[in-house]
Design a protein around this motif. Structure first.
Motif, PDB file in Angstrom:
ATOM      1  N   SER A  54       0.804  -1.224   0.000  1.00 19.11           N
ATOM      2  CA  SER A  54       0.000   0.000   0.000  1.00 19.11           C
ATOM      3  C   SER A  54       0.834   1.269   0.000  1.00 19.11           C
ATOM      4  CB  SER A  54      -0.923   0.010   1.226  1.00 19.11           C
ATOM      5  OG  SER A  54      -0.136  -0.003   2.406  1.00 19.11           O
ATOM      6  N   GLY A  55       2.070   1.196  -0.396  1.00 19.38           N
ATOM      7  CA  GLY A  55       2.876   2.404  -0.403  1.00 19.38           C
ATOM      8  C   GLY A  55       4.225   2.175  -1.037  1.00 19.38           C
ATOM      9  N   ASP A  56       5.002   3.246  -1.103  1.00 19.47           N
ATOM     10  CA  ASP A  56       6.310   3.208  -1.742  1.00 19.47           C
ATOM     11  C   ASP A  56       7.458   3.180  -0.749  1.00 19.47           C
ATOM     12  OD1 ASP A  56       5.109   3.323  -4.240  1.00 19.47           O
ATOM     13  OD2 ASP A  56       5.089   5.506  -4.231  1.00 19.47           O
ATOM     14  N   VAL A  57       7.164   3.449   0.552  1.00 19.10           N
ATOM     15  CA  VAL A  57       8.192   3.608   1.563  1.00 19.10           C
ATOM     16  C   VAL A  57       7.758   2.907   2.836  1.00 19.10           C
ATOM     17  CG1 VAL A  57       9.349   5.325   3.021  1.00 19.10           C
ATOM     18  CG2 VAL A  57       8.882   5.846   0.643  1.00 19.10           C
ATOM     19  N   LEU A  58       8.677   2.241   3.521  1.00 18.77           N
ATOM     20  CA  LEU A  58       8.349   1.612   4.801  1.00 18.77           C
ATOM     21  C   LEU A  58       8.283   2.644   5.920  1.00 18.77           C
ATOM     22  CD1 LEU A  58       7.887  -0.969   6.485  1.00 18.77           C
ATOM     23  CD2 LEU A  58      10.353  -1.129   6.747  1.00 18.77           C
ATOM     24  N   LEU A  59       9.293   3.521   6.018  1.00 17.28           N
ATOM     25  CA  LEU A  59       9.362   4.474   7.120  1.00 17.28           C
ATOM     26  C   LEU A  59       9.745   5.839   6.586  1.00 17.28           C
ATOM     27  CD1 LEU A  59       9.279   4.822  10.220  1.00 17.28           C
ATOM     28  CD2 LEU A  59      11.654   4.121  10.277  1.00 17.28           C
ATOM     29  N   TYR A  60       8.906   6.853   6.853  1.00 11.25           N
ATOM     30  CA  TYR A  60       9.137   8.225   6.418  1.00 11.25           C
ATOM     31  C   TYR A  60       9.498   9.046   7.648  1.00 11.25           C
ATOM     32  CZ  TYR A  60       8.432  12.683   4.067  1.00 11.25           C
ATOM     33  OH  TYR A  60       8.616  13.924   3.523  1.00 11.25           O
ATOM     34  N   ILE A  61      10.650   9.693   7.629  1.00 11.78           N
ATOM     35  CA  ILE A  61      11.169  10.381   8.804  1.00 11.78           C
ATOM     36  C   ILE A  61      11.233  11.877   8.541  1.00 11.78           C
ATOM     37  CG2 ILE A  61      13.126  10.534  10.396  1.00 11.78           C
ATOM     38  CD1 ILE A  61      13.757   7.598   9.022  1.00 11.78           C
ATOM     39  N   ASP A  62      10.462  12.637   9.319  1.00 13.77           N
ATOM     40  CA  ASP A  62      10.434  14.099   9.223  1.00 13.77           C
ATOM     41  C   ASP A  62      10.452  14.635  10.649  1.00 13.77           C
ATOM     42  OD1 ASP A  62      10.171  16.726   8.515  1.00 13.77           O
ATOM     43  OD2 ASP A  62       8.137  16.554   7.727  1.00 13.77           O
ATOM     44  N   GLN A  81       6.783  -4.965  -2.758  1.00 18.12           N
ATOM     45  CA  GLN A  81       7.633  -4.095  -3.567  1.00 18.12           C
ATOM     46  C   GLN A  81       7.509  -2.653  -3.091  1.00 18.12           C
ATOM     47  OE1 GLN A  81       6.851  -4.720  -7.724  1.00 18.12           O
ATOM     48  NE2 GLN A  81       8.150  -6.516  -7.779  1.00 18.12           N
ATOM     49  N   LEU A  82       8.648  -2.090  -2.728  1.00 17.72           N
ATOM     50  CA  LEU A  82       8.734  -0.704  -2.279  1.00 17.72           C
ATOM     51  C   LEU A  82       9.831  -0.008  -3.073  1.00 17.72           C
ATOM     52  CD1 LEU A  82       8.768  -1.246   1.607  1.00 17.72           C
ATOM     53  CD2 LEU A  82       6.823  -0.527   0.224  1.00 17.72           C
ATOM     54  N   ASN A  83       9.768   1.319  -3.131  1.00 14.65           N
ATOM     55  CA  ASN A  83      10.847   2.075  -3.762  1.00 14.65           C
ATOM     56  C   ASN A  83      12.042   2.219  -2.822  1.00 14.65           C
ATOM     57  OD1 ASN A  83       9.396   2.378  -6.094  1.00 14.65           O
ATOM     58  ND2 ASN A  83       8.614   4.391  -5.561  1.00 14.65           N
ATOM     59  N   HIS A  84      11.774   2.490  -1.525  1.00 18.54           N
ATOM     60  CA  HIS A  84      12.830   2.690  -0.530  1.00 18.54           C
ATOM     61  C   HIS A  84      12.352   2.126   0.799  1.00 18.54           C
ATOM     62  CE1 HIS A  84      14.525   5.509  -3.414  1.00 18.54           C
ATOM     63  NE2 HIS A  84      13.360   6.120  -3.440  1.00 18.54           N
ATOM     64  N   LEU A  85      13.280   1.688   1.629  1.00 17.88           N
ATOM     65  CA  LEU A  85      12.902   1.299   2.995  1.00 17.88           C
ATOM     66  C   LEU A  85      12.675   2.536   3.854  1.00 17.88           C
ATOM     67  CD1 LEU A  85      15.233  -1.704   3.916  1.00 17.88           C
ATOM     68  CD2 LEU A  85      12.770  -1.741   3.548  1.00 17.88           C
ATOM     69  N   ARG A  97      23.390  -1.778  14.785  1.00 15.45           N
ATOM     70  CA  ARG A  97      23.133  -3.221  14.771  1.00 15.45           C
ATOM     71  C   ARG A  97      21.818  -3.553  14.058  1.00 15.45           C
ATOM     72  NH1 ARG A  97      23.934  -2.240  20.054  1.00 15.45           N
ATOM     73  NH2 ARG A  97      21.972  -3.210  20.636  1.00 15.45           N
ATOM     74  N   CYS A  98      21.569  -2.901  12.934  1.00 17.65           N
ATOM     75  CA  CYS A  98      20.348  -3.138  12.163  1.00 17.65           C
ATOM     76  C   CYS A  98      20.676  -3.924  10.891  1.00 17.65           C
ATOM     77  CB  CYS A  98      19.680  -1.822  11.773  1.00 17.65           C
ATOM     78  SG  CYS A  98      18.921  -0.965  13.163  1.00 17.65           S
ATOM     79  N   ARG A  99      19.647  -4.564  10.357  1.00 18.44           N
ATOM     80  CA  ARG A  99      19.756  -5.256   9.077  1.00 18.44           C
ATOM     81  C   ARG A  99      18.691  -4.676   8.161  1.00 18.44           C
ATOM     82  NH1 ARG A  99      17.345 -10.422   7.241  1.00 18.44           N
ATOM     83  NH2 ARG A  99      18.471 -10.987   5.360  1.00 18.44           N
ATOM     84  N   LEU A 100      19.092  -4.159   7.025  1.00 11.13           N
ATOM     85  CA  LEU A 100      18.169  -3.604   6.046  1.00 11.13           C
ATOM     86  C   LEU A 100      18.024  -4.624   4.927  1.00 11.13           C
ATOM     87  CD1 LEU A 100      19.522   0.056   5.925  1.00 11.13           C
ATOM     88  CD2 LEU A 100      17.780  -0.916   7.424  1.00 11.13           C
ATOM     89  N   ASP A 101      16.891  -5.310   4.899  1.00 11.30           N
ATOM     90  CA  ASP A 101      16.630  -6.365   3.917  1.00 11.30           C
ATOM     91  C   ASP A 101      15.936  -5.738   2.725  1.00 11.30           C
ATOM     92  OD1 ASP A 101      15.779  -8.507   2.420  1.00 11.30           O
ATOM     93  OD2 ASP A 101      15.032  -9.651   4.126  1.00 11.30           O
ATOM     94  N   CYS A 102      16.663  -5.565   1.642  1.00 10.37           N
ATOM     95  CA  CYS A 102      16.176  -4.830   0.469  1.00 10.37           C
ATOM     96  C   CYS A 102      15.662  -5.717  -0.648  1.00 10.37           C
ATOM     97  CB  CYS A 102      17.297  -3.944  -0.064  1.00 10.37           C
ATOM     98  SG  CYS A 102      17.906  -2.776   1.139  1.00 10.37           S
ATOM     99  N   ALA A 103      15.443  -6.982  -0.385  1.00 12.48           N
ATOM    100  CA  ALA A 103      15.025  -7.897  -1.441  1.00 12.48           C
ATOM    101  C   ALA A 103      13.730  -7.453  -2.113  1.00 12.48           C
ATOM    102  CB  ALA A 103      14.882  -9.306  -0.885  1.00 12.48           C
ATOM    103  N   GLY A 104      12.853  -6.771  -1.401  1.00 12.52           N
ATOM    104  CA  GLY A 104      11.580  -6.339  -1.972  1.00 12.52           C
ATOM    105  C   GLY A 104      11.610  -4.969  -2.622  1.00 12.52           C
ATOM    106  N   LEU A 105      12.771  -4.319  -2.664  1.00 12.85           N
ATOM    107  CA  LEU A 105      12.845  -2.993  -3.283  1.00 12.85           C
ATOM    108  C   LEU A 105      12.830  -3.120  -4.796  1.00 12.85           C
ATOM    109  CD1 LEU A 105      15.463  -1.013  -1.158  1.00 12.85           C
ATOM    110  CD2 LEU A 105      12.996  -1.166  -0.871  1.00 12.85           C
ATOM    111  N   THR A 106      12.139  -2.194  -5.440  1.00 12.74           N
ATOM    112  CA  THR A 106      12.059  -2.224  -6.898  1.00 12.74           C
ATOM    113  C   THR A 106      13.312  -1.628  -7.517  1.00 12.74           C
ATOM    114  OG1 THR A 106      10.781  -0.174  -6.812  1.00 12.74           O
ATOM    115  CG2 THR A 106       9.544  -2.234  -7.000  1.00 12.74           C
ATOM    116  N   THR A 107      13.512  -0.329  -7.382  1.00 13.04           N
ATOM    117  CA  THR A 107      14.670   0.314  -7.996  1.00 13.04           C
ATOM    118  C   THR A 107      15.380   1.258  -7.049  1.00 13.04           C
ATOM    119  OG1 THR A 107      13.279   2.106  -8.815  1.00 13.04           O
ATOM    120  CG2 THR A 107      13.654   0.252 -10.301  1.00 13.04           C
ATOM    121  N   GLY A 108      14.843   1.483  -5.877  1.00 14.37           N
ATOM    122  CA  GLY A 108      15.383   2.505  -4.988  1.00 14.37           C
ATOM    123  C   GLY A 108      16.503   2.039  -4.092  1.00 14.37           C
ATOM    124  N   LYS A 109      16.826   2.884  -3.135  1.00 16.62           N
ATOM    125  CA  LYS A 109      17.879   2.626  -2.175  1.00 16.62           C
ATOM    126  C   LYS A 109      17.266   2.244  -0.836  1.00 16.62           C
ATOM    127  CE  LYS A 109      21.226   5.832  -4.117  1.00 16.62           C
ATOM    128  NZ  LYS A 109      22.125   6.934  -3.821  1.00 16.62           N
TER     129      LYS A 109
END
Length: 144
Positions: A54-62, A81-85, A97-109
């Motif tokens: 339902s979106g393009d981003v997992l976490l938006y920080i402002d 499928q997301l553009n960015h985590l 000590r985090c792990r960023l699992d990007c397997a579901g990213l389409t083209t982003g970082k």
């Protein structure tokens, strides 16, 4: 104690720490963080991932000026499928000590720093958006 991470984020005050026990935390997208806080996984397997596609981003920080979001001992996964985590608009993001699992990213970082720019379309500046990670933070299946 809150029934979900989303409720904990909504109730959080600046400076709070949210502790997560082991498990997978599925939430609607995107999660919006607007307060200076820390989210800590207190068990070995704590995973934050999207609930539905339902979106393009997992976490938006402002964050407010000088605000910091610290994520510690967490796995962030793109379950759909997301553009960015993570998208950092304003504030400081620290990963430990985090792990960023990007397997579901389409083209982003994994982490996209867009900066605030005062709403004028300017790029990020050191005072507006700053990202750092420790040596124990890893990125799999994509690029930082």
């Amino acid at each position: 104690m809150h029934r979900s991470l989303l409720l904990a984020l909504s109730a959080a005050s600046p400076g709070d720490t949210i502790f997560l026990t082991g498990g997978v935390y599925h939430q609607p997208l995107p999660w919006l963080v607007k307060a200076d806080l820390e989210i800590v996984g207190i068990d070995s397997e704590v995973t934050l991932c999207s609930h539905v596609d339902s979106g393009d981003v997992l976490l938006y920080i402002d964050l407010p000026a000088g605000g910091t979001l610290q994520l510690t001992n967490l796995t962030l996964r793109a379950a759909h499928q997301l553009n960015h985590l993570l998208v950092l608009k304003r504030g400081h993001l620290q990963l430990s000590r985090c792990r960023l699992d990007c397997a579901g990213l389409t083209t982003g970082k994994a982490v996209l720093v867009v900066g605030g720019g005062g709403g004028r379309g300017e790029g990020p500046t050191e005072a507006e958006a700053f990202f750092k990670k420790d040596s124990q933070t890893v990125v799999t299946g994509g690029q930082l």
